[in-house]
Write an enzyme that holds these catalytic residues in place. Structure first.
Site, mmCIF file in Angstrom:
data_model
loop_
_atom_site.group_PDB
_atom_site.id
_atom_site.type_symbol
_atom_site.label_atom_id
_atom_site.label_comp_id
_atom_site.label_asym_id
_atom_site.label_seq_id
_atom_site.Cartn_x
_atom_site.Cartn_y
_atom_site.Cartn_z
ATOM 1 N N GLU A 155 48.991 31.442 36.640
ATOM 2 C CA GLU A 155 47.755 30.797 36.459
ATOM 3 C C GLU A 155 47.760 29.591 37.356
ATOM 4 O O GLU A 155 46.664 29.057 37.599
ATOM 5 C CB GLU A 155 47.424 30.333 34.934
ATOM 6 C CG GLU A 155 47.619 31.638 34.062
ATOM 7 C CD GLU A 155 46.686 32.436 34.187
ATOM 8 O OE1 GLU A 155 45.876 32.468 35.158
ATOM 9 O OE2 GLU A 155 46.855 33.837 33.489
ATOM 10 N N TYR B 42 45.460 42.858 42.081
ATOM 11 C CA TYR B 42 46.635 42.256 41.725
ATOM 12 C C TYR B 42 47.710 42.650 42.461
ATOM 13 O O TYR B 42 47.949 42.046 43.619
ATOM 14 C CB TYR B 42 47.041 42.303 40.444
ATOM 15 C CG TYR B 42 45.995 41.577 39.335
ATOM 16 C CD1 TYR B 42 46.219 40.326 38.725
ATOM 17 C CD2 TYR B 42 45.069 42.388 38.672
ATOM 18 C CE1 TYR B 42 45.314 39.629 37.822
ATOM 19 C CE2 TYR B 42 44.166 41.596 37.973
ATOM 20 C CZ TYR B 42 44.320 40.512 37.337
ATOM 21 O OH TYR B 42 43.495 39.892 36.426
#
Length: 579
Positions: free
Chosen positions: A331, A413
Site C-alpha cells: 500500500e 498485479y
C-alpha cells in the site's frame, strides 16, 4: 490497491486475506448501487473535461449510530475551455438539499448519479466560479471491502464505532460529489470531518486542528492533489503513534499511525519498519512525494487501501516468513504508483498495480539479496492467468476488475510485476530506473518540491523506456501488454546445436534474447526475427534455458498445476455444498 500477491495464495487455496475480513454490515433496505455509481473512470462529459478543480472545502458529518452521513462540498472550479455547466457525480441514494453557484441558489438536474448545474454564465478559459453542494443520506455499505467498496460500519472489540471507506473500483461519488475520473484531482482539499465526541477522524494530508462542541468533534485536514479514490474516511477511538524520518534528500518526514487502543507496541514496530520502506523507495525510485505532509497509516476493519498519506491498514500486524509486512509495503508503494503517478484511464491500471507489486520482490532484493528477489518473483509467477491483455484495446469500466472469467483484475498485479522484471533485464538497470523516475515524477532528477503529479498511459511508459534505452520496444509492449497469451519458446535439438524460436499470439516476431547455460558458462543467444541457435559442443551436453528467469514466457508446467489446483478447489466446493 488490494495486496497483490494474494493471487498466488488464492490459486493455492489459501485465501488468507479474504478470510481476515469482518463480515459485511447488512445493507438493510437500501436501494441497489446504480450502474453509473458502481463504475469509476467513465469517459468525461464535455463539461467535466472543461472543468479544473483548484480547491475544495469538504465538510462531512459521520453518524455511526444511524449509519448516515451529511456534508457540503464547496468547490472553486476553473474553466480550461468555455463552459456553461458544472457536472458532478454523486450516488443518487443521497438527497441533495441545496446547490449554490457563487452564493446564489440554483436549479439543477439530477439523472443516474450525475448532477448538472447551470452556471448562469459562460466561463471563459481561466475564469472561476464557486459551486457548493449539500447532501445527506445513508451511503452504500461495502459487501466485501476493499474489493467491493463502500462504507464499512464496524465496532472495535470494546464496542466503539469503527468506520472506514474503500471506494477504488466504485469511485469517490459513493460518498461525496466529485468528478469521478482519475485525471480530475482537486489541487487543494481542505476537509472537515465531524464525528461523535471521543472518536478521532484520521484524514488525508496535514492536521490543521480539531474542536469539540455539542457532543461532536470536527477534525480539520488539508492536502494537495489527492487521488480521487484515495480520499478516505477513517474514524475510531484511535491512539496516535509518531516518528520521523531523515530523508536522503535533506528533509524530515513525519510518520503517523492512528491505531486502536492496545496496539501501541505493534504500531511503533510497524512505524520503524516504514522507515526501512522509505529508505528503499527513496533510493530506488525517488523522494517520497508527500514529505511536506506525512507518511500516514490508519488501522481499519478492512484489509487495506492506498489512501493518500493515510493508508488503510488491516493486516493485524501478522508476521510473515519474508520478515516484513507485505500489505503495508504494497500500500505504501502506491504513494508513488497511484497517488504521485496515476493511470490516465482504467486500461492503464497496471501502471499502478503492476509496478506497485514489483516493489515487493525489488524490496527483498534490496534488503536480502538476489535469492530472495528470485524467490518472490517465482511465487508471483504462479498466479498469472493470461486470459485477456493487461492493457485492453477497447475502453473498459472499473467493474472489469471483478470479472473473474477475464482475470484482468488479477493479472494487472503479478503479471505487471513480471513484465517489469523482464523489461529491467532487457534494457538494464540504468535505463529501467531512469524510465521509472521519469514516469513517476516527469523528470529524471526529482527532488522535494521540483515535481508535480503525473497522469500516465502505457504509451507514455513505452515512449520513455525507448528514449532511455535507445531501443525500439514496440514488440515488447505489444507482446506482454496488448496480447493475452505469453510468448512460447520452442526448442529443437539437432545434434550439438540447439535451435530456438519464439512464437507469440499475433504471429509477429519477438526478438527477445535468451540466455542458455551449458558447460559451465552462460551464452546470450540473439533472437533476431524471433529465431536463434547455439552450438552446445556435444550431442549430450546438458543445458538450461534462461537460468536466472530473466524472461517471462509460457510454462506448460505452471498451466498444468493451475488446472489441478482449480480442479481441487471445485471438488472441495462441491463437497462443502453436498452436491
Amino acid at each position: 490497491m488490494r495486496f497483490s500477491t494474494f493471487a498466488a495464495l488464492l490459486l493455492a487455496g489459501t485465501a488468507t486475506q479474504a478470510a481476515a475480513q469482518e463480515p459485511p454490515v447488512p445493507a438493510e433496505s437500501l436501494p441497489p448501487l446504480s450502474p453509473f455509481t458502481a463504475d469509476s473512470g467513465a469517459p468525461l462529459s464535455v463539461a467535466q473535461a472543461a472543468t479544473d478543480l483548484p480547491r475544495l472545502d469538504l465538510a462531512i458529518r459521520i453518524d455511526p449510530a444511524n449509519k448516515a452521513i451529511s456534508g457540503e462540498a464547496d468547490y472553486i472550479i476553473r474553466a480550461n475551455a468555455p463552459v456553461e455547466m458544472a457536472e458532478f457525480d454523486l450516488d443518487p441514494r443521497f438527497s441533495v438539499t441545496s446547490i449554490t453557484v457563487d452564493g446564489n441558489e440554483t436549479r439543477y438536474e439530477s439523472a443516474d448519479g450525475q448532477l448538472s448545474i447551470p452556471l448562469g454564465r459562460t466561463l471563459a478559459a481561466g475564469e472561476t466560479a464557486r459551486v457548493s453542494i449539500a447532501w445527506n443520506g445513508k451511503p452504500w455499505v461495502a459487501k466485501r471491502a476493499p474489493w467491493d467498496g463502500g462504507f464499512v460500519w464496524s465496532e472495535t472489540p470494546e464496542g466503539k464505532p469503527w468506520v472506514a471507506t474503500a471506494v477504488q473500483m466504485e469511485g469517490c461519488d459513493m460518498f461525496w460529489p466529485c468528478i469521478d475520473h482519475p485525471t480530475k484531482e482537486v489541487e487543494r482539499l481542505n476537509s472537515a470531518i465531524t464525528v461523535p465526541e471521543g472518536l478521532v477522524a484520521a484524514g488525508n494530508g496535514t492536521l490543521l486542528g480539531h474542536d469539540t462542541a455539542d457532543g461532536w468533534t470536527t477534525w480539520r485536514w488539508s492536502t494537495r492533489n489527492p487521488n480521487t479514490y484515495a480520499i478516505a474516511i477513517n474514524v475510531g477511538p484511535y491512539e496516535l503513534a509518531s516518528a520521523s524520518f531523515e530523508s536522503r534528500f535533506g528533509n524530515t518526514i513525519p510518520l503517523k499511525f492512528w491505531h486502536l487502543p492496545g496496539h501501541a507496541p505493534q504500531a511503533a514496530a510497524l512505524l520503524d519498519e516504514m522507515k526501512t520502506y522509505l529508505d528503499f523507495f527513496e533510493e530506488m525510485i525517488g523522494p517520497y512525494p508527500f514529505g511536506d505532509e506525512k507518511v500516514g497509516l490508519a488501522e481499519t476493519p478492512h484489509l487495506g487501501m492506498e489512501h493518500q498519506t493515510i493508508n488503510a491498514y488491516g493486516n493485524e500486524f501478522k508476521p510473515s516468513p519474508q520478515g516484513y509486512d507485505g500489505l503495508a509495503q504494497h500500500e505504501f508503494a502506491h504513494e508513488w504508483f497511484a497517488n504521485q503517478l496515476t493511470n490516465s484511464s482504467n486500461n492503464d491500471m497496471w501502471l499502478q498495480e503492476g509496478l506497485g507489486t514489483y516493489m515487493q520482490p525489488l524490496f527483498q532484493q534490496w534488503r536480502d539479496g538476489e535469492a530472495a528477489y528470485l524467490a518472490a518473483l517465482s511465487s508471483q509467477r504462479l498466479a498469472l492467468l493470461n486470459r485477456t491483455p493487461v492493457v485492453p484495446s477497447s475502453p473498459i469500466t472499473s467493474n472489469y476488475y471483478l470479472d473473474t472469467d477475464a482475470g484482468w483484475g488479477k493479472d494487472i498485479y503479478s503479471k505487471g510485476s513480471q513484465i517489469s522484471h523482464t523489461l529491467r533485464q532487457l534494457i538494464g538497470d540504468e535505463a529501467f530506473f531512469t524510465s521509472i523516475r521519469r514516469l513517476v515524477y516527469g523528470r529524471a532528477d526529482p527532488k522535494p518540491g521540483n515535481f508535480v503529479p503525473q497522469f500516465r498511459s502505457t504509451a507514455d511508459f513505452q515512449r520513455i523506456a525507448e528514449e532511455e534505452s535507445g531501443k525500439d520496444l514496440g514488440w515488447f509492449f505489444d507482446t506482454y501488454l496488448r496480447e493475452a497469451a505469453l510468448p512460447v519458446l520452442k526448442q529443437n535439438r539437432v545434434g550439438d546445436r540447439l535451435e530456438l524460436e519464439w512464437v507469440r499470439e499475433s504471429g509477429k516476431p519477438f526478438p527477445m534474447p535468451v540466455e542458455v547455460q551449458f558447460g559451465g558458462r552462460v551464452v546470450s543467444v540473439p533472437m533476431t526475427g524471433g529465431k536463434g541457435s547455439v552450438n552446445l559442443g556435444s550431442e549430450r551436453m546438458h543445458y538450461v534455458i534462461d537460468p536466472l528467469a530473466k524472461v517471462l514466457r509460457y510454462s506448460a508446467t505452471v498451466e498444468r498445476w493451475q488446472a489441478w489446483v482449480a480442479e481441487q478447489q471445485e471438488k472441495a466446493k462441491k463437497a462443502k455444498s453436498g452436491t
